[in-house]
Design a protein around this motif. Structure first.
Motif, PDB file in Angstrom:
ATOM      1  N   ASN A  73      74.529   0.038  66.586  1.00 53.58           N
ATOM      2  CA  ASN A  73      75.789   1.701  66.121  1.00 53.58           C
ATOM      3  C   ASN A  73      76.645   1.234  66.436  1.00 53.58           C
ATOM      4  N   ILE A  74      76.811   0.365  65.740  1.00 54.30           N
ATOM      5  CA  ILE A  74      78.654   0.830  65.589  1.00 54.30           C
ATOM      6  C   ILE A  74      79.519   1.231  64.109  1.00 54.30           C
ATOM      7  N   MET A  75      78.212   0.925  63.126  1.00 49.28           N
ATOM      8  CA  MET A  75      79.067   1.358  61.795  1.00 49.28           C
ATOM      9  C   MET A  75      78.910   2.697  61.747  1.00 49.28           C
ATOM     10  N   ASN A  76      80.045   3.974  61.695  1.00 51.56           N
ATOM     11  CA  ASN A  76      80.340   4.935  61.460  1.00 51.56           C
ATOM     12  C   ASN A  76      79.576   5.303  62.549  1.00 51.56           C
ATOM     13  N   PRO A  77      79.600   5.307  63.601  1.00 51.35           N
ATOM     14  CA  PRO A  77      78.946   6.663  64.547  1.00 51.35           C
ATOM     15  C   PRO A  77      78.947   7.840  64.737  1.00 51.35           C
ATOM     16  N   GLY A  78      78.114   8.301  64.878  1.00 50.89           N
ATOM     17  CA  GLY A  78      78.375   9.943  64.622  1.00 50.89           C
ATOM     18  C   GLY A  78      78.140  10.409  63.450  1.00 50.89           C
ATOM     19  N   LYS A  79      77.811   9.843  62.583  1.00 50.55           N
ATOM     20  CA  LYS A  79      77.415  10.139  60.640  1.00 50.55           C
ATOM     21  C   LYS A  79      76.155  10.258  60.729  1.00 50.55           C
ATOM     22  N   ILE A  80      75.717  11.270  59.669  1.00 46.31           N
ATOM     23  CA  ILE A  80      74.175  11.604  59.134  1.00 46.31           C
ATOM     24  C   ILE A  80      72.806  11.456  60.546  1.00 46.31           C
ATOM     25  N   VAL A  81      73.627  10.338  61.418  1.00 40.16           N
ATOM     26  CA  VAL A  81      71.623  10.592  61.791  1.00 40.16           C
ATOM     27  C   VAL A  81      72.188  10.001  62.712  1.00 40.16           C
TER      28      VAL A  81
END
Length: 461
Positions: A450-458
């Protein structure tokens, strides 16, 4: 411990990129916000890669230390997509801005993600071709693909979903993959290209795009026209589409928005009534026929005040005014900020959905101009509020939520254009049901840490 890992990653990135890594506060602030009213959050550092190999190396360093990564194009998004809510590294792709190939015979081009839509069209001018996705802002194509952008031309030419043929993507672990091809169709396996189109940087970083091009039309004619009610304007659009008029652009601006347009653009001087902004493309004879048909349809719904723009400078003035609708709306109330939302419904439900929305605006006692790509069933709301009045901000957010739920009740979506980001994530379960869990499964498979733009979409952990 997390901060120690971040510091170690930044040191390794500094060795890789030298002065193309910045921890300066002013640079971090630019990369900690977008165009909308979202709470800012600063990255720990900003990096400026110049090629795919550097992006891959950046991802290997960040994944090795578990440091979040947020791709950044030019920062024109409206739902907090680029805000690094959990810190980490902002990867600014603006220096990856080369048009790599133009294939005139095949009507496609290969570009790096930092190429903007106006830059590509400038390069295409001598070829007689054009790239048609036009979100208003001069956004980067990488960002437009990541957010599945669309715009005023969508009714005729489609969104980024229809206009991206292939991608090169760097995955969270630094692996470089290619999806799709320059062929116009394929039945070979999962459609990975369109998994990444609209993924908002949560699955990887787009480093190259192959995009579809179109021939520049022989004749272009733009116009504005007025109606007594929004219903009349929308019903004109519905009938025009149903009888097959190949409109290139059909934009709705309600009476409130038109008041703001005249304030912000004094030379526009149009009646403060609901308006359609139109554009017709084709041969001279074809455009003439389209115009005659549209005038006939509009006449059934009381259209008035047609104003035509045939010269390029007049058309540009008209569409520049439309693209500046956000600022025109804000001019209705000095010192205000705006909560921006958009939704999209089946076109047959558009008039009823807008009517319900305007009733909710009146009930809330807010000023909220409406603009919309009505040919697609998509409209936008700018809810103005006093930034020094917490109660007004609460009312604005409540109104935005109500409008999104109304769109769902009409069989629509909570965002036709802006994307999910931070602002729309809370509606995803209501819209997608069990399919939302599948999105989490895909995210977990591609980006387990979960390092790619965490907190977005899901969320996955």
């Amino acid at each position: 411990m997390t901060q120690d890992k971040t510091a170690i990653a930044i040191a390794a990135l500094k060795d890789l990129l030298g002065d193309r890594l910045s921890t300066g506060e002013s640079i971090r602030e630019i990369h900690g916000r977008d165009e909308a009213y979202s709470e800012p959050a600063l990255p720990d550092a900003v990096v400026f890669p110049e090629n795919t190999q550097e992006v891959s190396a950046i991802m290997k360093i960040c994944s090795g230390h578990g440091v979040p990564v947020v791709p950044f194009g030019i920062g024109t998004s409206l739902e907090g997509h680029v805000i690094p809510v959990r810190g980490g590294i902002s990867v600014d792709t603006s220096r990856m801005n080369k048009v790599l190939e133009i294939h005139e015979s095949d009507l496609d081009a290969v570009v790096q993600p930092g190429v903007t839509r106006t830059q590509l069209n400038d390069d295409l001018r001598a070829t007689g071709l054009m790239f048609t996705v036009d979100p208003g802002a001069d956004a980067t194509l990488g960002g437009m693909a990541a957010t599945r952008a669309s715009g005023t031309n969508t009714v005729r030419y489609g969104t980024m979903r229809e206009n991206v043929m292939a991608l090169e993507v760097v995955l969270p672990d630094g692996t470089v993959i290619n999806t799709g091809s320059r062929a116009r169709k394929s039945s070979a396996g999962y459609d990975l290209t369109h998994l990444f189109v609209g993924s908002e940087g949560t699955l990887g970083i787009i480093t190259e795009l192959t995009v579809r091009l179109f021939g520049q039309p022989d004749t272009i004619l733009a116009a504005t026209c007025a109606f007594e009610t929004v219903d009349d304007a929308v019903n004109t659009v519905i009938m025009a589409i149903q009888i097959g008029i190949p409109m290139a652009r059909i934009e709705l601006l309600d009476d409130v928005q038109m008041k703001g347009m005249n304030i912000y653009n004094p030379d526009l001087n149009l009646p403060e009534k609901p308006h359609l902004f139109l554009e017709f493309h084709g041969s001279e004879a074809g455009v003439r026929e389209q115009v005659e048909l549209f005038e006939s349809v509009g006449g059934e719904f009381g259209v008035s005040g047609f104003q035509w723009a045939t010269r390029a400078e007049d058309r540009n003035r008209l569409w520049t005014a439309r693209h500046n609708a956000y600022y025109a709306g804000k001019s209705l109330r000095q010192g205000c900020e705006g909560v921006v939302t958009d939704c999209c419904v089946p076109i047959s439900a558009l008039a009823d959905c807008i009517a319900r929305t305007k009733a909710l605006i009146a009930e809330a006692g807010m000023i909220a101009p409406i603009v919309g790509h009505v040919g697609d069933g998509n409209f936008h709301l700018l809810i103005l509020f006093d930034p020094n009045d917490p109660d007004e901000l609460t009312r604005a957010k409540t109104l935005a939520a109500e409008v999104n739920h109304v769109a769902l009740s009409f069989g629509g979506t909570v965002t036709g254009e802006h994307g999910v980001g931070i602002g729309k994530k809370k509606y995803m379960a209501d819209e997608h049901g069990a399919a939302y869990a599948l999105m989490a499964t895909l995210k977990r498979a591609v980006d387990p840490d979960n390092i790619m733009n965490p907190g977005k979409i899901v969320e996955i952990n």
